[in-house]
Design a protein around this motif. Structure first.
Motif, PDB file in Angstrom:
ATOM      1  N   ASP A  40       0.876  -1.171   0.000  1.00  0.00           N
ATOM      2  CA  ASP A  40       0.000   0.000   0.000  1.00  0.00           C
ATOM      3  C   ASP A  40       0.913   1.222   0.000  1.00  0.00           C
ATOM      4  OD1 ASP A  40      -1.606   2.192   0.592  1.00  0.00           O
ATOM      5  OD2 ASP A  40      -2.812   1.132   2.084  1.00  0.00           O
ATOM      6  N   VAL A  41       1.107   1.826  -1.190  1.00  0.00           N
ATOM      7  CA  VAL A  41       2.095   2.904  -1.293  1.00  0.00           C
ATOM      8  C   VAL A  41       1.605   4.190  -0.638  1.00  0.00           C
ATOM      9  CG1 VAL A  41       3.265   1.972  -3.323  1.00  0.00           C
ATOM     10  CG2 VAL A  41       1.270   3.452  -3.629  1.00  0.00           C
ATOM     11  N   VAL A  42       0.288   4.362  -0.520  1.00  0.00           N
ATOM     12  CA  VAL A  42      -0.209   5.549   0.189  1.00  0.00           C
ATOM     13  C   VAL A  42       0.193   5.463   1.662  1.00  0.00           C
ATOM     14  CG1 VAL A  42      -2.264   6.794   0.950  1.00  0.00           C
ATOM     15  CG2 VAL A  42      -2.110   5.955  -1.411  1.00  0.00           C
ATOM     16  N   ALA A  43      -0.007   4.283   2.265  1.00  0.00           N
ATOM     17  CA  ALA A  43       0.390   4.093   3.657  1.00  0.00           C
ATOM     18  C   ALA A  43       1.902   4.161   3.809  1.00  0.00           C
ATOM     19  CB  ALA A  43      -0.130   2.747   4.159  1.00  0.00           C
ATOM     20  N   MET A  44       2.623   3.608   2.849  1.00  0.00           N
ATOM     21  CA  MET A  44       4.086   3.638   2.879  1.00  0.00           C
ATOM     22  C   MET A  44       4.598   5.078   2.854  1.00  0.00           C
ATOM     23  SD  MET A  44       6.654   1.993   0.018  1.00  0.00           S
ATOM     24  CE  MET A  44       8.406   2.424  -0.049  1.00  0.00           C
TER      25      MET A  44
END
Length: 648
Positions: free
Chosen positions: A205-209
């Motif tokens: 999950d790149v948004v969370a990352m």
């Protein structure tokens, strides 16, 4: 001898898929009073000459940033030129070049920029294929709109010719490189790629990352969203309060034309029913498909959607005539053998003559208004498709007969099965010529704004022709080449397989190959040669844009290249909405200059129906919207007001 019913039925069914594609060119018509020559609204000139943007790339478990400098100046000779230079051997030159062309094409159509500019793209460091296409397009737009790219913001995502943002790989690695560098606070990624795999194959999950590291990651679906986040400004565009509507003149014309096409369908259907019961049985699926178009035409007529009804009725007649002719030849072959197939191949000359006669008629047509231009450009686009289809069918039928001479078929049944698809395509080509004539006759003498004085028609034709070719290059570099590598085959082998599965791809490739001979016949410098280039440009721009949007960006394919799903419902929905909006706005601009493109409205009606269908219908709607938008922009350039509504 008897043919294999299942094989013939399979080929017949696959043949029907060509119909919507062959007729997918926007069938355009205009009607209104004659207006005087419009006051000029010149092309938009660049407000800045150079911009440098950070480009993201992936490298193993992380990533990095390179720089891309883009410059634009008026060309010394008044011609449109584009140069790409690299200071590292990246191995993706074709992809970079295609992305650069698409960036300029999209930016030009969204601003009305001059067609006499020289662009230079200088890439410093590593470049990750076409993944900087969206950022590049925004950068080109910023040169003309005078906006600055915000500090600490970058983007990864391709640019589709429709203006949507396409998917990319390596997003977690690129984001990790951004986090490590500590120089960015916001990164844009394509819509639908929040959850994506990293270099190890794990879903991230790149948004969370990004949030955990203080970097805002935002999904964007199109260039309008991307530009807003990259500059803090909006891309200006015309306003349109509602969808395009049909006027009374167009309503009456379309109703009459639809009635005529439905009568033609009934006549062809009666001829089909005179074939043997066995032949009718194996062709029943094709017959049912044609009848479904006719029924939809009647339904749209009942709803008052006469433009959409005309397109459906035209398709029904087109398909029924071609099916009846193809299966008549098949029936004759059952009794007469290979001679009936050879006779059909010899009939190519007669269809060629019909084609050339209509091409000559177009060459003698003298456009005076923008609706005349619309009619002529549409006719050239559709007739070029007929010629491309004819050449493709001829080559395939000739190959079948050559294999007969070589004794390659084990039985006559196998021969006839192999010949059925070329027979259908041959008859499609012949029917397309007649359909184009019908459209051309409906589109004559409809008034509209005058053609601008001293307009450079050759430059306009050249620009849109190259736009179509740029879209094909993006498709080759973005889909065919990597797919071929994955399959361990050459580009030619992969392309031929795709052409056999999708007649739209075959049409695109054949059109590109046959255009020089058609241009030679028309004659360089002849009055209508530029309009012929525009016709080729608008049809193939929209079709090739769909190849990129579908095959490269979003479609999930089975082993036969059939669309069985999409990777992002959000991206598909946004592409449909963007296409609808762009078409409506282009029509609105023409309306302010006294030009109402009624068949665009008809095609708009049809696209509205398709967008509610299955995946295949939705992708067809995207192509229709794209074609409508391209023709609208062509007419604005020819009318001398390309920047109207597209500048602040």
């Amino acid at each position: 001898m008897r043919t294999s019913r299942s094989n013939i039925h399979s080929l017949a069914t696959s043949g029907t898929k060509a119909v919507a594609i062959v007729l997918a060119s926007a069938l355009l018509l205009s009607a209104c009073a004659i207006f005087p020559e419009p006051s000029p609204s010149p092309s938009l000139q660049a407000r800045k000459t150079e911009v440098t943007v950070p480009v993201l790339y992936a490298a193993g478990p992380t990533g990095g940033q390179s720089l891309q400098t883009i410059s634009v100046v008026p060309s010394a000779d008044g011609h449109f030129t584009l140069d790409v230079s690299e200071n590292e051997v990246s191995g993706v030159g074709d992809m970079i070049r295609a992305a650069s062309w698409n960036a300029v094409m999209v930016a030009t159509m969204l601003t009305g920029a001059s067609l006499a500019n020289k662009y230079r793209f200088q890439l410093s460091g590593r470049v990750d294929g076409p993944s900087a296409g969206g950022l590049t397009t925004a950068a080109v737009l910023s040169l003309f709109l005078g906006d600055d790219i915000l500090k600490g913001v970058s983007m990864t995502g391709t640019i589709n010719p429709t203006g949507t943002i396409g998917p990319v790989g390596g997003i977690p690695q690129k984001l990790q490189g951004v986090i490590d560098a500590g120089t960015f606070t916001r990164i844009l990624i394509p819509a639908g790629q929040r959850n994506t795999t990293n270099y190890e194959g794990r879903e991230i999950d790149v948004v969370a990352m990004g949030k955990a590291a203080g970097v805002e990651v935002i999904e964007v679906a199109d260039i309008y969203e991307a530009y807003r986040h990259l500059t803090g400004k909006e891309i200006p565009s015309p306003t349109s309060s509602s969808d395009p509507k049909m006027n009374d003149v167009g309503y009456a014309k379309f109703k009459s034309a639809a009635d005529s096409e439905l009568a033609g369908f009934q006549s062809a259907a009666a001829q089909f029913q005179s074939l043997s019961n066995e032949v009718q049985a194996v062709a029943q699926g094709t017959y049912d498909e044609a009848e479904s178009y006719a029924n939809r035409a009647r339904g749209l007529q009942a709803q008052g959607l006469q433009g959409g009804a005309f397109i459906q009725a035209l398709t029904a007649n087109f398909l029924m005539r071609a099916t009846t002719a193809a299966y008549t030849t098949a029936q004759l072959s059952l009794h007469q053998g290979v001679g009936a197939l050879a006779a059909k191949l010899s009939a190519v000359g007669a269809v060629d003559s019909k084609f050339m006669a209509f091409l000559d008629e177009l060459g003698n047509f003298k456009p005076k208004t923008l609706t005349d231009v619309e009619n002529l450009v549409t006719a050239y686009g559709n007739i070029f498709d007929a010629y491309s289809l004819l050449r493709y069918a001829e080559n395939n039928l000739d190959e079948v007969l050559n294999r007969v001479d070589g004794g390659e078929y084990s039985s006559f049944e196998a021969l006839l099965d192999a010949a059925l698809t070329p027979l259908l395509l041959f008859e499609f080509a012949s029917a397309q010529i007649d359909a184009t004539k019908s459209i051309f006759n409906v589109g004559r003498d409809n008034g509209g704004a005058a053609i601008a004085k001293d307009v450079d028609l050759e430059s306009i034709g050249s620009f849109f022709r190259r736009g179509a070719d740029a879209n094909w290059a993006a498709f080759e570099a973005g889909f065919i080449q990597p797919y071929a590598i994955d399959e361990g085959v050459s580009n030619d082998v992969l392309r031929n397989a795709l052409m056999n599965a999708d007649i739209a791809v075959a049409l695109s490739y054949t059109a590109k190959e046959t255009l020089p001979s058609l241009q030679s016949y028309i004659g360089a410098g002849k009055p209508n040669s530029a309009y012929a280039a525009m016709g080729y440009g608008f049809v193939n721009y929209a079709r090739n844009a769909l190849h990129v949007e579908k095959y490269y960006s979003n479609a999930i394919l089975d082993e036969n290249f059939e669309v069985v799903g999409v990777r992002s419902e959000v991206a598909l929905s946004r592409a449909l909405e963007l296409g609808r909006s762009q078409s409506a706005k282009a029509v609105a601009v023409l309306g302010t200059r006294g030009t109402i493109p009624l068949l665009t409205v008809g095609d708009f009606e049809q696209a509205g129906v398709n967008r509610e269908g299955g995946f295949g219908d939705k992708f067809s709607a995207i192509q229709s919207f794209s074609g409508q938008f391209i023709v609208g922009r062509i007419l604005a350039f020819v009318g001398g007001f390309p920047a109207e509504g597209f500048q602040r």
